[in-house]
Design a protein around this motif. Structure first.
Motif, short mmCIF file in Angstrom:
data_model
loop_
_atom_site.label_atom_id
_atom_site.label_comp_id
_atom_site.label_asym_id
_atom_site.label_seq_id
_atom_site.Cartn_x
_atom_site.Cartn_y
_atom_site.Cartn_z
N GLN A 189 39.89 43.70 34.25
CA GLN A 189 39.75 42.84 35.43
C GLN A 189 40.97 43.04 36.34
N PRO A 190 40.78 43.01 37.67
CA PRO A 190 41.90 43.23 38.60
C PRO A 190 43.11 42.33 38.35
N GLN A 191 42.91 41.09 37.97
CA GLN A 191 44.04 40.19 37.78
C GLN A 191 44.88 40.56 36.56
N TYR A 192 44.39 41.46 35.70
CA TYR A 192 45.14 41.87 34.51
C TYR A 192 45.75 43.27 34.64
N ARG A 193 45.66 43.84 35.80
CA ARG A 193 46.21 45.17 36.03
C ARG A 193 47.69 45.05 36.41
N ASP A 194 48.51 45.88 35.84
CA ASP A 194 49.96 45.90 36.12
C ASP A 194 50.68 44.62 35.76
N ILE A 195 50.33 44.02 34.62
CA ILE A 195 51.14 42.87 34.18
C ILE A 195 52.01 43.30 33.03
#
Length: 71
Positions: free
Chosen positions: A65-71
């Motif tokens: 999901q976009p909100q979990y990218r690059d965390i």
């Protein structure tokens, strides 16, 4: 292609590198098969992917999901 704009710099870099490892070129326009002639790489026809889910599936990756990218 939407995935190009919904991930951060590192996510996009890693996704492009994975695509290239599998013999494809991924950019903001789409996914293309690559052929190599010597040291030169050529992108061929666009591979149709209607959405991000299809792109991840095509590359054999679990959808993120976009909100979990690059965390």
């Amino acid at each position: 292609m939407t995935v190009y704009y919904t991930g951060g710099e590192y996510f996009n870099r890693d996704l492009r590198m994975e695509a290239e490892r599998q013999g494809y070129k991924l950019d903001n326009f789409g996914l293309y098969p690559l052929i190599r002639v010597g040291d030169t790489k050529y992108a061929l026809h666009l591979i149709p992917c209607d959405n991000e889910h299809e792109l991840f599936k095509f590359l054999g990756l679990k959808y993120i999901q976009p909100q979990y990218r690059d965390i």
